[in-house]
Design an enzyme around this catalytic site. Structure first.
Site: not given
Length: 318
Positions: A140, A239
């Site tokens: 990632h 988020e």
């Protein structure tokens, strides 16, 4: 130190994983069968991909050679990257012919996320005789290893002979009708990482990045599949509700921390791309419930049979 002719980092649009303009790279003494890296950099201790003087496509070719040796086959046909929630699905694709620890392959590392496997498998696709190269994890962007490491898997897949890659992920959903456990085809993406896997003046068209043909193949297996636009954030934090609202305003239906950078590199390497997201939870602000990675893993377990049958059907139909 000695010098040898190598290949420049940025391959032209549409080129294969090994294709690139000619350049010159510093090299240390050669290692038989593998690329030679600058002094002090070894594949055992430090990823050669972190050194800007090393050609990442050469490392991908090295990795492909090791995979061919360990699996006993010169070529694989399709690659699958299993994201969060997809770990159990590969068992339904076919017979596992070989399993390789990531750490034994140049440029790859151990899994860094719970629910991911630090191994890659060579699977004979049932009824087709074709081979799938299945990655149990991905690197990632938030791991801080650089974008070259993030896209090394897809570049290696191209070097290993694959012409198709299926990129899967676990994500947050912005549409209320997509509950946890819903697979969604990626029709496009919004790259919010502020970076690219392409280096230099490397211009690649992304108009139809997520193959319409492959999406049709997927819908022939499961006609209920919906599709949407995926927004890649950097992570590793989830988020905020405000960021989710921003992504929705920009046109996103799904939010996550992977896939977009890999898809760009895959197109550059000449691979046809299918992206499938598994909605593991409503995105922040869509539901009042706080986000939890354990929820992501559990949603994947619950949807394992459906997702496994979907992937199995898709790869057999390619």
């Amino acid at each position: 130190m000695w010098r040898e002719q190598g290949t420049a980092v940025g391959a032209p649009a549409g080129a294969s994983a090994g294709a690139s303009a000619t350049g010159t790279f510093a090299r240390s003494a050669p290692v038989v069968g593998l690329a030679t890296y600058p002094e002090g950099v070894t594949q055992q201790t430090t990823s050669p991909l972190s050194d800007p003087t090393v050609d990442p496509f050469e490392i991908a070719r090295d990795a492909a050679r090791v995979i061919a040796e360990r699996t006993g086959v010169e070529k694989h046909d399709v690659a699958l990257v299993l994201g969060s929630g997809w770990g159990q699905t590969a068992d339904l694709i076919g017979e596992v012919k070989a399993t390789i620890d990531n750490t034994d392959v140049p440029g790859f590392g151990a899994a860094a996320v719970a629910g991911h496997s630090g191994q890659m498998r060579s699977i004979e696709i049932e009824g087709s005789g074709k081979r799938a190269l299945v990655y149990g994890t991905r690197t990632h962007f938030y791991e801080g290893k650089g974008v070259r490491a993030v896209v090394h898997g897809v570049r290696t897949a191209a070097a290993a002979g694959c012409d198709t890659v299926v990129l899967t992920n676990g994500c947050g959903g912005l549409r209320p009708e997509w509950g946890p456990g819903t697979p969604v085809l990626m029709s496009d993406h919004i790259n919010l990482t502020a970076t690219s896997p392409l280096e230099g003046a490397t211009f690649v068209d992304l108009t139809d990045l997520y193959s319409p043909r492959l999406r049709d193949v997927a819908r022939s297996i499961d006609s209920s599949l919906d599709e949407g636009v995926y927004a890649q954030f950097t992570g590793p934090h989830y988020e905020t509700p405000a960021e989710v609202r921003m992504a929705k305003t920009l046109g996103a239906d799904l939010v996550g921390m992977s896939t977009a950078l890999e898809a760009i590199a895959a197109r550059h390497a000449g691979l046809e791309v299918l992206g499938i997201s598994l909605v593991t939870n409503p995105a922040a602000g869509i539901s009042p419930t706080p986000l939890d990675h354990a929820e992501v893993i559990e949603a994947g377990r619950a949807a394992a049979v459906r997702c496994g049958q979907l992937l199995s059907g898709i790869v057999r139909a390619l």
